[in-house]
Design an enzyme around this catalytic site. Structure first.
Site: not given
Length: 739
Positions: A609, A252, A35-36, A221-222
């Site tokens: 993670r 998330q 996504k980044t 973002d997020e």
């Protein structure tokens, strides 16, 4: 040519997300789905290909680390011309807005930002002014309630209107008093930074129009982590052009305890009915067994948008599961695995992370790591800028730029000791409250009234030092100002005189602070505007630093952190420990459907993670709340498909969690004494005895089952009772009522 280079290497879904530039866009980005890269390439595409001016873009995220990474990537794609682009956290963006426009709210642009300790100090002061006992009215609980109101966008007047009982009315009145104290100190707390910006936009449409014209394209973002006031902020800014791109993953969303509302992302298509939705399901981080296991856990939630993560990586080790006899053996197992990997294949300790649900769980792992001299770092422990000597120095700087900052004065007025004690400060506080002036002015008045006594002379000396330091503030660089503060205040000399190892460590930290200030001066030389000084900008930066900003992925040491702190990070090998009922999921969420779903999302975040290997561990017995307690394996373990799990034997050669084994084993011991399936027999009314069920005890009152231990006549229940806390009872003697 630039367009081709920006789209090169993107998968079809990522490419669509970059090229879809007009109108509202929801990008559902699974863990590790790149996504980044999508966000940064989209920014570069808007500027470099579509010709959108830099000043017309706004990109916001949640951490300085994420914002810095995003800016760095954009600069690599576009070069230094991207330097003026607004990329930052919600708080840093709002601070810049308020520095320019807070005057409309009749507040000074020279405000300081209070951290948690400062705001707690204000809460205690408000309680004292209202003659309320802090032992009865918990200051931390009141501060938490105020935070919740601010996260929801609720001002004191509205809080008082909505109060539903006497206690809530009192909290709302204290909230109003708290806000008045912040205004008197020319300070904002973290919640205010966002709340006051939204209030500014609502009350002054012309100010909002200015920023709407400026930011015609907004990227968030997020988005799943936004709270109500952040949602309002973005909605107001995007209302005019509706060119809003939000990226996030409902699976998330793990910050409900600080006000985050997963409905913001789930309802995006209702807010913007013309929105396009793109799912990023291709994972570039983890192996398929890890992805499948994590996805199977979170699939048990209802409040989510369905997606299926996959990877093109072949193979991958199964998820490893280990149940230890107790928490000490759990720590020994984890550290032993690291040592073996390091010895056999030269694995760097930086490849490993130990993730846990609560900070208290780190102790046994730290002890074991120390025993074998394994380097490690606890992320989210005492941060550099939270250390006492650093906070003291920062408080000196804060008082220099804002003489109304009572919390800063309270912290340093007698550091080092200069004869201005607690009793004197209480008298000064009473005088200041009576005259309606800041504490610094109260000190001056008290000294005038006291004549020429020792305390009065000490106060005059302190006031003289403050005046002298303020005079050199504008004439020296930041590191020189700090050096002068440490010298003139006597703070450095006091540590030198102390001559202990602790004092030497503090002196080293102060040297590091000066080095940091020197770097800041070099990086910002020539960029300081007329509206703020270098010291003010430095204080602003320090106030907005988060725990994760200090994590260094290049460090050759084991990382220990809570799962919340691990959000956004990745590690080749992850040990997710303490997977037991009452710990993970946390006991506070066991009887709450929404809370349990967030705990499950937290488990999903923890598992994803891991890049190459994932270990899940639990213990049959653990020291908690000062006593040994029996533990039941987490329900989340039972949600991982058996075919994905390899069960590891403990040091006695037994595999004590047979239901997770992918194949039968001759040395499996009898596991009937522990409940892993939560398929207990129903009572006469058809209710099932399992964690999360409410019960009524004739003596202890109402409670919620945390764990089921054993079966038949020897079965025990671990229960958290509202009145008496956690108790373990024998079922056949307890005379419990379910429901």
């Amino acid at each position: 040519m630039l367009a081709e280079s920006l789209l090169e290497g993107l998968n079809p879904e990522q490419r669509r997300a970059v090229e879809c530039t007009e109108g509202p866009l929801l990008v559902l980005a699974g863990a590790g789905s790149g996504k980044t890269r999508v966000l940064t390439n989209r920014i570069a595409y808007l500027i470099g290909v579509c010709g959108i001016p830099l000043e017309n873009l706004l990109a916001v995220t949640f951490t300085n680390k994420a914002a810095g990474e995003m800016r760095e990537r954009v600069e690599k794609l576009l070069g230094p011309r991207s330097g003026d682009l607004w990329i930052g956290t919600f708080h840093s963006v709002c601070v810049r807005i308020l520095r320019r426009d807070i005057g409309h709210l009749e507040r000074s642009r020279g405000f300081v930002i209070y951290d948690d300790a400062d705001s707690l100090g204000v809460v205690k002061d408000v309680l004292k002014r209202n003659n309320l006992d802090p032992k009865v009215h918990d200051p931390k609980r009141l501060r938490w309630r105020i935070d919740q109101w601010k996260n929801a966008g609720v001002l004191p007047a509205e809080a008082e209107k909505k109060a539903y009982d006497i206690d809530e009315e009192l909290c709302a009145r204290l909230y109003a008093g708290y806000q008045r104290r912040l205004v008197d100190a020319n300070a904002l707390d973290f919640g205010d930074i966002l709340l006051q910006t939204v209030e500014l936009f609502k009350r002054f449409p012309k100010v909002l129009e200015y920023y709407q014209r400026r930011w015609q394209y907004i990227l968030v973002d997020e988005y799943q982590d936004t709270n109500r006031v952040q949602y309002e902020l973005i909605s107001l800014l995007a209302r005019a052009h509706r060119n809003i791109c939000v990226v996030g993953d409902p699976d998330q969303s793990i910050y409900g305890w600080r006000g985050a509302d997963v409905r913001n992302i789930l309802d995006f298509e209702k807010d913007y009915d013309e929105a396009e939705v793109i799912k990023l399901e291709r994972n570039y981080r983890s192996t398929q067994p890890i992805l499948s296991g994590a996805s199977a856990v979170v699939a048990n939630n209802f409040e989510r948008k369905r997606k299926k993560l996959f990877t093109e990586r072949e193979g991958g080790d199964p998820i490893q599961f280990y149940e230890a006899l107790d928490d000490r053996e759990e720590a020994q197992f984890v550290v032993r695995k690291m040592l073996v990997a390091s010895r056999n294949d030269g694995s760097s300790f930086g490849r490993f992370a130990i993730l846990y649900r609560t900070n208290a769980q780190s102790r046994s792992f730290e002890e074991e790591l120390l025993k074998y001299d394994v380097p490690y770092k606890v992320v989210g422990g005492v941060r550099f800028y939270e250390r006492a000597e650093i906070k003291d120095t920062i408080a000196y700087l804060r008082l220099l730029v804002n003489q109304q900052d009572d919390q800063a004065l309270i912290r340093i007025v007698n550091k080092p000791s200069r004869g201005i004690g607690k009793t004197t400060l209480e008298r000064v506080a009473a005088l200041s409250a009576e005259r309606g002036v800041p504490l610094l002015e109260g000190l001056r008045l008290h000294a005038e009234a006291s004549g020429s006594g020792r305390t009065a002379n000490a106060i005059r000396s302190f006031l003289g030092m403050q005046q002298e330091l303020r005079e050199v503030l504008a004439a020296r660089s930041l590191d020189q100002v700090i050096d002068h503060v440490l010298e003139r205040s006597g703070y450095r000399a006091a540590l030198v005189k102390e001559a202990t190892p602790e004092a030497e460590a503090r002196l080293d930290n102060l040297q590091e602070l000066m080095a940091s200030a020197g770097d800041f001066h070099s990086a910002n030389e020539g960029l300081i505007g007329e509206d703020s000084s270098e010291v003010e900008l430095f204080l602003e930066q320090v106030a907005l630093i988060s725990d994760i900003d200090g994590w260094d992925e290049r460090a050759e040491c084991v990382s220990l952190m809570t799962v919340h702190s691990a959000k956004g990070l990745e590690f080749p090998v992850v040990f997710l420990v303490g997977l037991e009922e009452g710990i993970f999921p946390h006991a506070s969420s066991s009887g709450d459907a929404e809370g349990l779903e967030e705990e499950r999302r937290l488990c999903y975040v923890a598992m994803t993670r891991a890049m190459e290997q994932l270990y899940l561990t639990c213990a049959g017995e653990r020291r908690r709340f000062g006593a040994r307690s029996f533990q039941s394996p987490s329900r989340f373990l039972g949600e991982v498909p058996e075919k994905l799990v390899e069960v590891l034997s403990d040091r006695h050669g037994r595999s004590r969690a047979s239901r997770h084994s992918s194949a039968p084993s001759d040395d499996i011991a009898d596991t009937s004494s522990l409940d892993y399936s939560y398929s207990q027999d129903a009572n006469e009314d058809g209710q099932v005895v399992q964690p999360g069920v409410s019960v009524q005890h004739p003596v202890f009152g109402s409670g919620v089952i945390l764990a089921v231990i054993g079966t038949g006549l020897s079965q025990k229940l671990k229960i958290r009772f509202k009145r008496v806390g956690v108790k373990t009872v024998m079922v056949r003697y307890a005379n419990l009522e379910l429901g």
